[in-house]
Design an enzyme around this catalytic site. Structure first.
Site, PDB file in Angstrom:
ATOM      1  N   ASN A 305       0.846  -1.216   0.000  1.00  0.00           N
ATOM      2  CA  ASN A 305       0.000   0.000   0.000  1.00  0.00           C
ATOM      3  C   ASN A 305       0.873   1.254   0.000  1.00  0.00           C
ATOM      4  OD1 ASN A 305      -2.163  -1.668   0.009  1.00  0.00           O
ATOM      5  ND2 ASN A 305      -2.889  -1.165   2.048  1.00  0.00           N
ATOM      6  N   GLU A 383      -3.963  -3.181  -7.996  1.00  0.00           N
ATOM      7  CA  GLU A 383      -5.215  -3.753  -7.522  1.00  0.00           C
ATOM      8  C   GLU A 383      -6.310  -2.921  -8.172  1.00  0.00           C
ATOM      9  OE1 GLU A 383      -6.884  -4.315  -3.269  1.00  0.00           O
ATOM     10  OE2 GLU A 383      -4.956  -5.330  -3.314  1.00  0.00           O
TER      11      GLU A 383
END
Length: 733
Positions: A305, A383
């Site tokens: 992330n 993603e």
């Protein structure tokens, strides 16, 4: 040579900075406030205060600044671009995890004075050799100690200074040193006298003893004496006679001694505290590994992330986080894409309150910083939660912004293994969901790595429509993992599965050798469990033991886990790629990290560390009033059999030159997978010990003999000149 004009300009810039001026500090469109900034007389510190503070200045050091960016090169300044022209704006980027400082000057000329001035000062500091650095360090202390600014130091100021330097010395001893240094008998110490006082204070008797053990005349080391020391103690073989002469040329301060090919105790100490005398083998610092093996044979420095600056639930997302990770040599970053307003895809942690940033800004940042720290390929893990329309926008941005850097020709059917880092230099590879062969419908599984799906357990695994243009750009295809058997029979080299840390741990316990074998052929990505909402990290070593290549960590979170990551990737030119040990690349030899002693190449070693002394350990900010009680802990990370920790006793009230003289011994069963972490802590009997500094390195990069371990802060920045002095011995068992 610099032209006289340049020198004159530099001088004018520094004078303008010393006079001081108001610059606007910008945090957002709403938050822009004037602060008064000025360069201190030492030309190494910048003081600043808000306009309303009467005269309480705060300071930061030029050596903490890593970069000066001109123009609108940060989110905050891009947000005010319509208000302040680029030629008045600049950004100071600090080392470690400290936030940037965005500033706006009143005119382009004033901005240039600061930009050029700070860059010139940074260059000066870069070019200092060790002995100048030391003199610089001493004169810094002099300036700190000279409280009434009369250019001399009285005994009361000297006592205050000892406290600042973390020295607890009885009054008599301090007085005695003071009188000895005060050659002019004026009751105060001037420049040179202070240097003498400092040298007596910091005299390293343990180094002097070692020096005298090898010196034929007790005064200096001849080239032969030094060669003997290098052979006997530092275990250098061939070439130590020539090396002795190089060391004399490099570190001996006295011209006379250098001409006589001999080394004084000052030169000997300079060598011991230099990079060459450090615990890290200089031959493994630069690029030394074979970079032409398939991608699956390398550990790859990877971030999780990447867009988050803080926690996973409500913290800010920022392009700055990508810049920080890429500058640290990270070679796999993550981008979570969601539908945004006005047809613009955004990046944030879905289903949470983290802030959103535009995908096009993220891709532009990646394009600008991808190869600043390393030339080897950058993997962008995507993603994708976007609609077909916004996926088309994504595809266009990746193609247009990344241009030739984007690698699009996939390896379908070309070869039985992935290309090498060498073959993919300066290329960006996208990894994500992909439509299979033409007969397949344009849908894709929501893959295991879909952390948003993992956090929302109630959302059933759905099929997602994929857009052909985006799918065709993927170099690596994210696939659902069924079993090791299934992947052995049918997986293609460009297919890659992601495991949460708990899944990866489960497989390593249940099927260690199968997992290792799988990772000789396929890339595996591991990511932190969804419950780590505070952005804490798991220990990456357990995953590296299995040969997992892409072990993703929260780069923004300091601590032991990131120390291990930094430690592993410090070698091989900080390229972000480390060749895995042979035991994890051979397809025919079954290695199981749970039972290393069963492997045919099992050769355990004994690792003995004599912790001798510490030097100038920093004071703890939260305990300004007290002197530290330091202890040293040596921690081994590797296969389960090797995990171990031992520590010395603590020394009362001495952060300046504590002496432990304690030996810690370890058995290392799988040296090629071991990392060693040295931690210095301040002992506290009532609560947890406080962290002072640490240094982590791969066991294979350790140099034997008398070595200094140069400590790093929690953020991985240098704590120069803090170190611990050790003797290292490695023997076959």
């Amino acid at each position: 040579m610099e032209s006289p004009q340049t020198c004159e300009q530099d001088h004018q810039n520094l004078e303008a900075m010393k006079a001081g001026m108001f610059l606007r500090k910008v945090k957002s469109r709403m938050w822009k406030r004037p602060r008064h900034y000025k360069l201190q007389e030492d030309c190494k510190t910048i003081a600043y205060k808000s306009s309303w503070a009467i005269n309480s200045y705060s300071t930061f050091s030029i050596s903490d600044v890593e970069d000066v960016r001109e123009g609108h090169q940060s989110e905050a300044l891009l947000n005010v671009a319509d208000e302040f022209p680029a030629d008045r704006c600049f950004t100071l980027v600090f080392r470690g995890r400290r936030g940037n400082l965005d500033l706006v000057a009143d005119s382009a000329k004033e901005a240039q004075a600061w930009i050029r001035g700070i860059r010139a000062l940074m260059e000066n500091m870069e070019n200092m050799d060790e002995s100048t650095k030391l003199d610089q360090w001493i004169s810094d202390w002099f300036l700190k100690a000279d409280l009434n600014k009369d250019g001399r130091i009285n005994f009361k100021e000297a006592k205050k200074l000892l406290k600042m330097m973390n020295v607890d010395m009885n009054e008599e001893h301090a007085c005695c040193l003071f009188i000895t240094a005060d050659k002019s008998e004026s009751g105060t110490l001037e420049d040179q006298e202070f240097v003498e006082f400092y040298k007596m204070l910091t005299e390293r008797t343990e180094v002097l003893d070692l020096f005298q053990d090898y010196s034929s005349d007790g005064q200096s080391l001849s080239q032969c004496d030094l060669e003997e020391f290098l052979r006997e103690e530092q275990l250098e073989g061939e070439g130590s006679y020539e090396h002795a002469l190089q060391l004399i040329d490099r570190y001996e301060p006295s011209d006379t001694a250098r001409k006589n090919h001999s080394m004084s105790v000052d030169g000997f100490l300079m060598y011991l505290v230099s990079r060459e005398g450090s615990i890290f083998n200089p031959e493994r610092r630069g690029l030394f590994q074979d970079m032409s093996q398939p991608l699956a044979h390398y550990y790859i420095s990877s971030s999780h992330n990447t867009y988050l600056m803080e926690d996973q639930l409500k913290g800010p997302s920022s392009i700055e986080a990508y810049i920080q990770a890429l500058k640290r040599g990270c070679r796999c970053v993550e981008v979570d894409c969601w539908n945004g307003s006005n047809g613009e895809p955004v990046v944030y942690h879905g289903h949470t309150l983290t802030s959103k940033i535009l995908l096009k800004d993220v891709i532009t940042t990646i394009a600008n910083y991808a190869f600043k720290a390393s030339e080897y390929p950058l993997i962008v893990s995507i993603e994708n939660h976007c609609s077909i329309e916004q996926q088309e926008v994504m595809a266009r941005y990746f193609r247009d912004i990344l241009g030739d850097m984007l690698l699009t020709n996939t390896v379908d059917g070309v070869s039985s293994e992935l290309p090498s880092p060498e073959a993919l230099k300066r290329k960006i590879l996208l990894k994500g969901k992909k439509i299979g062969n033409d007969s397949e419908s344009p849908t894709g599984e929501v893959s295991d790595e879909d952390e948003a799906a993992e956090m929302n357990k109630d959302s059933p695994k759905s099929k997602q429509n994929l857009c052909r243009e985006l799918s065709d750009l993927m170099f690596c295809k994210s696939i659902h993992f069924h079993s090791f058997e299934h992947s052995r029979m049918s997986a293609k080299p460009d297919e890659m599965s992601s495991f949460s840390e708990s899944k990866a741990r489960k497989y390593s316990k249940e099927a260690g050798s199968d997992f290792v074998l799988h990772n000789t052929r396929q890339l595996t990505r591991v990511y932190p469990s969804g419950i780590r909402t505070d952005s804490s990290n798991y220990c990456p070593v357990d995953m590296w033991n299995m040969g997992c290549q892409i072990v993703a960590l929260n780069f923004q979170t300091a601590g032991m886990e990131m120390d291990l990551n930094d430690g592993l990737f410090t070698q091989n030119g900080c390229s972000g790629y480390i060749l895995k040990p042979e035991i994890l690349c051979k397809k025919e030899s079954l290695f199981n990290p749970e039972n290393p002693e069963e492997h045919e190449d099992y050769h355990p070693l004994q690792f003995s560390v004599k912790v001798i002394s510490g030097q100038q350990l920093p004071k703890l900010k939260q305990k300004e009033w007290s002197i530290v009680d330091p202890l040293v802990r040596v921690e081994i990370y590797g296969v389960s059999l090797d995990q171990a920790k031992q520590e010395t006793k603590y020394i009362d009230n001495n952060g300046f030159n504590p002496r432990w003289n304690e030996t810690l011994k370890f058995t290392i069963h799988t040296p090629e997978l071991a990392l060693v972490r040295f931690v210095v802590e301040d002992y506290d009997k009532a609560s947890r010990n406080d962290f002072i500094g640490q240094y982590t390195l791969p066991f294979t990069c350790i140099q034997p003999g008398y070595r200094h371990v140069h400590l790093l802060s929690k953020d991985g920045t240098s704590l120069h000149p803090s170190s611990i002095y050790v003797h290292i011995k490695i023997t076959q068992l």
